[in-house]
Motif scaffolding. Structure first.
Motif, short mmCIF file in Angstrom:
data_model
loop_
_atom_site.label_atom_id
_atom_site.label_comp_id
_atom_site.label_asym_id
_atom_site.label_seq_id
_atom_site.Cartn_x
_atom_site.Cartn_y
_atom_site.Cartn_z
N GLN A 80 0.83 -1.21 0.00
CA GLN A 80 0.00 0.00 0.00
C GLN A 80 0.86 1.25 0.00
OE1 GLN A 80 -2.37 -0.63 3.50
NE2 GLN A 80 -3.88 -1.91 2.43
N LEU A 81 1.96 1.23 0.74
CA LEU A 81 2.89 2.35 0.77
C LEU A 81 3.44 2.61 -0.63
CD1 LEU A 81 4.67 4.42 2.35
CD2 LEU A 81 6.28 2.55 2.70
N ALA A 82 3.81 1.56 -1.34
CA ALA A 82 4.33 1.71 -2.70
C ALA A 82 3.28 2.33 -3.62
CB ALA A 82 4.78 0.35 -3.25
N HIS A 83 2.07 1.85 -3.56
CA HIS A 83 0.99 2.39 -4.42
C HIS A 83 0.71 3.85 -4.08
CE1 HIS A 83 -0.41 -1.09 -6.74
NE2 HIS A 83 -0.02 -1.81 -5.70
N ARG A 84 0.66 4.16 -2.79
CA ARG A 84 0.37 5.54 -2.37
C ARG A 84 1.46 6.50 -2.85
NH1 ARG A 84 -0.26 4.49 2.66
NH2 ARG A 84 1.77 5.14 3.43
N CYS A 85 2.71 6.11 -2.67
CA CYS A 85 3.82 6.98 -3.08
C CYS A 85 3.85 7.16 -4.59
CB CYS A 85 5.16 6.42 -2.59
SG CYS A 85 5.36 6.57 -0.81
N PHE A 86 3.64 6.08 -5.31
CA PHE A 86 3.67 6.18 -6.77
C PHE A 86 2.55 7.09 -7.27
CE2 PHE A 86 2.77 4.45 -11.10
CZ PHE A 86 3.94 4.89 -11.69
N ALA A 87 1.39 6.99 -6.67
CA ALA A 87 0.28 7.85 -7.08
C ALA A 87 0.63 9.33 -6.89
CB ALA A 87 -0.98 7.50 -6.28
N LEU A 88 1.42 9.62 -5.86
CA LEU A 88 1.80 11.01 -5.58
C LEU A 88 2.86 11.55 -6.54
CD1 LEU A 88 2.00 10.89 -1.68
CD2 LEU A 88 0.30 12.11 -3.06
N VAL A 89 3.75 10.68 -7.04
CA VAL A 89 4.91 11.17 -7.80
C VAL A 89 4.96 10.75 -9.26
CG1 VAL A 89 6.33 11.31 -5.72
CG2 VAL A 89 6.42 9.25 -7.13
N LYS A 90 4.07 9.90 -9.70
CA LYS A 90 4.20 9.34 -11.06
C LYS A 90 4.24 10.41 -12.14
CE LYS A 90 -0.69 8.23 -11.52
NZ LYS A 90 -1.65 7.14 -11.59
N GLU A 91 3.54 11.51 -11.95
CA GLU A 91 3.53 12.58 -12.95
C GLU A 91 4.84 13.35 -13.01
OE1 GLU A 91 1.09 12.77 -15.14
OE2 GLU A 91 0.06 11.14 -14.07
N GLN A 92 5.60 13.31 -11.91
CA GLN A 92 6.88 14.03 -11.87
C GLN A 92 8.07 13.15 -12.23
OE1 GLN A 92 6.10 14.60 -7.93
NE2 GLN A 92 4.49 16.08 -8.31
N MET A 93 7.87 11.84 -12.25
CA MET A 93 8.97 10.91 -12.55
C MET A 93 9.31 10.94 -14.03
SD MET A 93 7.93 7.53 -10.37
CE MET A 93 9.53 6.72 -10.33
N ASP A 94 10.57 10.61 -14.34
CA ASP A 94 10.88 10.47 -15.76
C ASP A 94 10.11 9.26 -16.29
OD1 ASP A 94 12.90 8.06 -16.29
OD2 ASP A 94 13.43 8.95 -14.36
N ARG A 95 9.81 9.29 -17.58
CA ARG A 95 8.91 8.29 -18.16
C ARG A 95 9.41 6.86 -17.99
NH1 ARG A 95 6.53 10.56 -23.77
NH2 ARG A 95 5.86 8.41 -23.95
N ALA A 96 10.70 6.66 -18.18
CA ALA A 96 11.25 5.30 -18.10
C ALA A 96 11.09 4.74 -16.68
CB ALA A 96 12.71 5.30 -18.52
N SER A 97 11.44 5.55 -15.68
CA SER A 97 11.30 5.10 -14.29
C SER A 97 9.84 4.85 -13.94
CB SER A 97 11.89 6.13 -13.33
OG SER A 97 13.27 6.25 -13.51
N ALA A 98 8.98 5.76 -14.36
CA ALA A 98 7.55 5.61 -14.07
C ALA A 98 7.00 4.34 -14.70
CB ALA A 98 6.78 6.83 -14.56
N GLN A 99 7.45 4.03 -15.90
CA GLN A 99 6.96 2.82 -16.57
C GLN A 99 7.44 1.56 -15.84
OE1 GLN A 99 7.41 2.74 -20.78
NE2 GLN A 99 6.74 0.63 -20.96
N VAL A 100 8.70 1.56 -15.42
CA VAL A 100 9.23 0.40 -14.68
C VAL A 100 8.45 0.20 -13.39
CG1 VAL A 100 11.25 -0.44 -13.40
CG2 VAL A 100 11.54 0.53 -15.67
N VAL A 101 8.22 1.28 -12.65
CA VAL A 101 7.50 1.18 -11.39
C VAL A 101 6.06 0.74 -11.65
CG1 VAL A 101 6.65 2.44 -9.37
CG2 VAL A 101 8.98 2.82 -10.20
N ALA A 102 5.41 1.30 -12.64
CA ALA A 102 4.03 0.92 -12.95
C ALA A 102 3.94 -0.58 -13.25
CB ALA A 102 3.52 1.74 -14.13
N GLU A 103 4.91 -1.12 -13.97
CA GLU A 103 4.90 -2.55 -14.27
C GLU A 103 5.06 -3.38 -13.00
OE1 GLU A 103 7.89 -3.09 -17.28
OE2 GLU A 103 6.71 -2.02 -18.77
#
Length: 114
Positions: A88-111
């Motif tokens: 849940q911590l991972a999902h919450r943090c990603f929801a907060l920062v995914k728009e600011q992350m570089d695309r490659a990192s965001a895609q890796v984390v989303a997967e």
């Protein structure tokens, strides 16, 4: 201790099977780990995740928000955990920062998360 010495200390502690909450609190208090550089804080967060040190989850949350590129590995650690709070911590943090992350990192984390 210098940052390099702290990294060595934390890496050796990561090899330990178990550390008590008291030991983790003592480390945090003695070395002010949440105030160190990103490399030290990354190892500190790994210890928090590995030992499910719930009282320090805010440090992991802060790290994932402030050091997004270095946090990719931590997302993986949180997601392989059997602890629902860590996922849940991972999902919450990603929801907060995914728009600011570089695309490659965001895609890796989303997967990892979905």
């Amino acid at each position: 201790l210098s940052p390099d010495q702290l990294i060595l200390l934390l890496e050796s502690l990561l090899e330990q099977k178990t550390l008590s909450p008291q030991t983790l609190r003592s480390l945090q208090w003695t070395y002010h780990l949440q105030e160190q550089d990103a490399e030290v804080r990354h190892r500190w967060c790994e210890l928090i995740v590995k030992h499910k040190h719930v009282k320090a989850y805010a440090h992991v949350e802060r790290f994932l928000q402030e050091d997004q590129a270095m946090g990719v590995y931590l997302y993986g650690e949180l997601m392989v955990s059997e602890d629902a709070r860590q996922r849940q911590l991972a999902h919450r943090c990603f929801a907060l920062v995914k728009e600011q992350m570089d695309r490659a990192s965001a895609q890796v984390v989303a997967e990892m998360l979905f």
